[in-house]
Design a protein around this motif. Structure first.
Motif, PDB file in Angstrom:
ATOM      1  N   ARG A  97       1.176  -1.300  -0.126  1.00 14.48           N
ATOM      2  CA  ARG A  97      -0.199   0.159  -0.105  1.00 14.48           C
ATOM      3  C   ARG A  97       0.866   1.654   0.015  1.00 14.48           C
ATOM      4  NH1 ARG A  97      -3.411  -3.132   3.407  1.00 14.48           N
ATOM      5  NH2 ARG A  97      -1.935  -3.160   5.199  1.00 14.48           N
ATOM      6  N   SER A 100       1.695   1.478  -3.815  1.00 14.12           N
ATOM      7  CA  SER A 100       1.363   1.906  -4.547  1.00 14.12           C
ATOM      8  C   SER A 100       1.128   3.164  -5.249  1.00 14.12           C
ATOM      9  CB  SER A 100      -0.027   2.261  -4.042  1.00 14.12           C
ATOM     10  OG  SER A 100      -1.359   2.439  -4.692  1.00 14.12           O
ATOM     11  N   ASP A 102      -1.471   5.109  -6.702  1.00 18.60           N
ATOM     12  CA  ASP A 102      -2.733   5.333  -6.284  1.00 18.60           C
ATOM     13  C   ASP A 102      -2.486   7.669  -6.289  1.00 18.60           C
ATOM     14  OD1 ASP A 102      -2.514   6.224  -3.583  1.00 18.60           O
ATOM     15  OD2 ASP A 102      -3.084   4.449  -3.347  1.00 18.60           O
ATOM     16  N   ALA A 104      -3.881   9.645  -4.516  1.00 19.14           N
ATOM     17  CA  ALA A 104      -2.680   9.957  -3.219  1.00 19.14           C
ATOM     18  C   ALA A 104      -1.490  10.221  -2.872  1.00 19.14           C
ATOM     19  CB  ALA A 104      -3.670   9.264  -1.589  1.00 19.14           C
ATOM     20  N   HIS A 105      -0.990   9.087  -3.146  1.00 22.30           N
ATOM     21  CA  HIS A 105       0.437   8.919  -2.973  1.00 22.30           C
ATOM     22  C   HIS A 105       1.323   9.460  -4.080  1.00 22.30           C
ATOM     23  CE1 HIS A 105      -0.364   5.481   0.136  1.00 22.30           C
ATOM     24  NE2 HIS A 105       0.955   5.627  -0.245  1.00 22.30           N
ATOM     25  N   GLU A 165      -4.057   8.015 -13.632  1.00 25.80           N
ATOM     26  CA  GLU A 165      -3.757   8.025 -12.565  1.00 25.80           C
ATOM     27  C   GLU A 165      -4.047   9.719 -12.611  1.00 25.80           C
ATOM     28  OE1 GLU A 165      -4.016   6.507 -10.079  1.00 25.80           O
ATOM     29  OE2 GLU A 165      -3.284   4.725 -10.604  1.00 25.80           O
ATOM     30  N   SER A 180     -12.560   8.067  -2.802  1.00 20.37           N
ATOM     31  CA  SER A 180     -12.192   6.777  -1.967  1.00 20.37           C
ATOM     32  C   SER A 180     -11.305   6.094  -4.136  1.00 20.37           C
ATOM     33  CB  SER A 180     -13.550   5.542  -2.275  1.00 20.37           C
ATOM     34  OG  SER A 180     -14.054   5.316  -3.438  1.00 20.37           O
ATOM     35  N   LEU A 182      -9.486   8.346  -5.389  1.00 21.15           N
ATOM     36  CA  LEU A 182      -8.350   8.040  -4.762  1.00 21.15           C
ATOM     37  C   LEU A 182      -6.535   7.995  -4.279  1.00 21.15           C
ATOM     38  CD1 LEU A 182      -8.590  12.154  -3.428  1.00 21.15           C
ATOM     39  CD2 LEU A 182      -7.572  11.610  -5.790  1.00 21.15           C
ATOM     40  N   HIS A 183      -7.334   5.954  -3.752  1.00 24.81           N
ATOM     41  CA  HIS A 183      -6.162   5.398  -3.138  1.00 24.81           C
ATOM     42  C   HIS A 183      -6.848   4.274  -3.693  1.00 24.81           C
ATOM     43  CE1 HIS A 183      -6.046   8.421   0.249  1.00 24.81           C
ATOM     44  NE2 HIS A 183      -7.393   8.479   0.434  1.00 24.81           N
ATOM     45  N   ARG A 184      -6.182   3.218  -4.349  1.00 29.03           N
ATOM     46  CA  ARG A 184      -6.258   1.949  -4.816  1.00 29.03           C
ATOM     47  C   ARG A 184      -4.991   1.399  -4.846  1.00 29.03           C
ATOM     48  NH1 ARG A 184      -4.639   2.298 -10.002  1.00 29.03           N
ATOM     49  NH2 ARG A 184      -6.269   0.255 -11.035  1.00 29.03           N
TER      50      ARG A 184
END
Length: 266
Positions: A97, A100, A102, A104-105, A165, A180, A182-184
């Motif tokens: 995680r 990842s 995604d 957010a990161h 992304e 949600s 934003l987080h995968r």
């Protein structure tokens, strides 16, 4: 009284000038039985090459001296894959995680996310991505060199990741997708591998090139139409197109590494 003289089959035949000791070294015998010296004016034939099939097989896999980038990267991927298979699942989940790519990161720690995600193989060491990595990256590096092969791989990994992304982030901002999204969990080497495959296709024979591209494109389109993971599906197709777009560059690099007089692939 004279002693009896033993006659030989050659008695009565004029002897040849010279003797066996005067026959030049490397002389050969023709079908008539006479020793014939080679013509010194003719160039000596090169020795026949010794065929070693195992060397051709060795060139298909990475080696420390021949393909240092692929070899070193493969060791890293082997280590992370073994860790993922045998370490505590909670620790592995946290690391995946954190790696990842995604939205957010990418917004918070873009460099760490892009590098971290490329340290894992989705599906493990026995997945098709792992097998493809060994053969595709090895072949590409042998043709264009380690640093350039790393650049092609990184170009596909970064560009395809951002291309898939960033639209998600814009859709969340405009309200078309929930927060949600934003987080995968998104990690692996597949984008870089697809770009490397596309670039390598430009360096092989036309029949192999178009056959391989056709088969892979059909597989990627089928995955995309199944809607299992549309975002990754689009990323794979874009990464392949990026590799094809690199053909003029990788062909120039490959030609620069090809010895003069060697056969090149159109």
């Amino acid at each position: 009284m004279h002693p009896a003289r033993t006659r030989t089959p050659l008695d009565g035949i004029p002897s040849q000038r010279g003797s066996a000791a005067s026959v030049p070294e490397h002389a050969y015998e023709d079908p008539t039985g006479f020793a014939v010296a080679p013509d010194a004016s003719l160039p000596a034939l090169p020795p026949a090459p010794v065929r070693r099939p195992w060397r051709r097989l060795l060139r298909l896999v990475p080696t420390p001296a021949g393909t240092p980038f692929t070899f070193g990267y493969a060791l890293v991927l082997l280590a992370t894959s073994l860790f993922a298979d045998h370490a505590d699942p909670d620790i592995v989940g946290d690391l995946l995680r954190g790696s990842s790519t995604d939205v957010a990161h990418l917004a918070q720690t873009p460099l760490l996310a892009l590098v971290g995600s490329a340290l894992w193989i989705a599906g493990g060491i026995l997945s098709p991505y792992a097998v493809g990595f060994l053969f595709v990256l090895t072949a590409l590096e042998r043709r264009i060199g380690g640093w350039r092969a790393a650049g092609v791989f990184l170009l596909g990994h970064v560009t395809a990741t951002l291309a898939t992304e960033l639209p998600v982030g814009l859709s969340v901002v405009t309200g078309h997708l929930p927060d949600s999204s934003l987080h995968r969990l998104d990690y692996g080497i597949s984008f870089g591998l697809m770009t490397s495959f596309g670039a390598l296709a430009g360096l092989v024979a036309p029949l192999l090139r178009w056959s391989a591209l056709g088969v892979l494109t059909a597989v990627l389109v089928q995955d995309l139409l199944s809607f299992t993971d549309p975002l990754t599906g689009w990323g794979h197709l874009m990464a392949l197109v990026i590799g094809v777009a690199c053909w003029p560059l990788v062909r120039r690099w490959s030609a620069a590494r090809t010895p003069p007089g060697s056969a090149t692939t159109a």
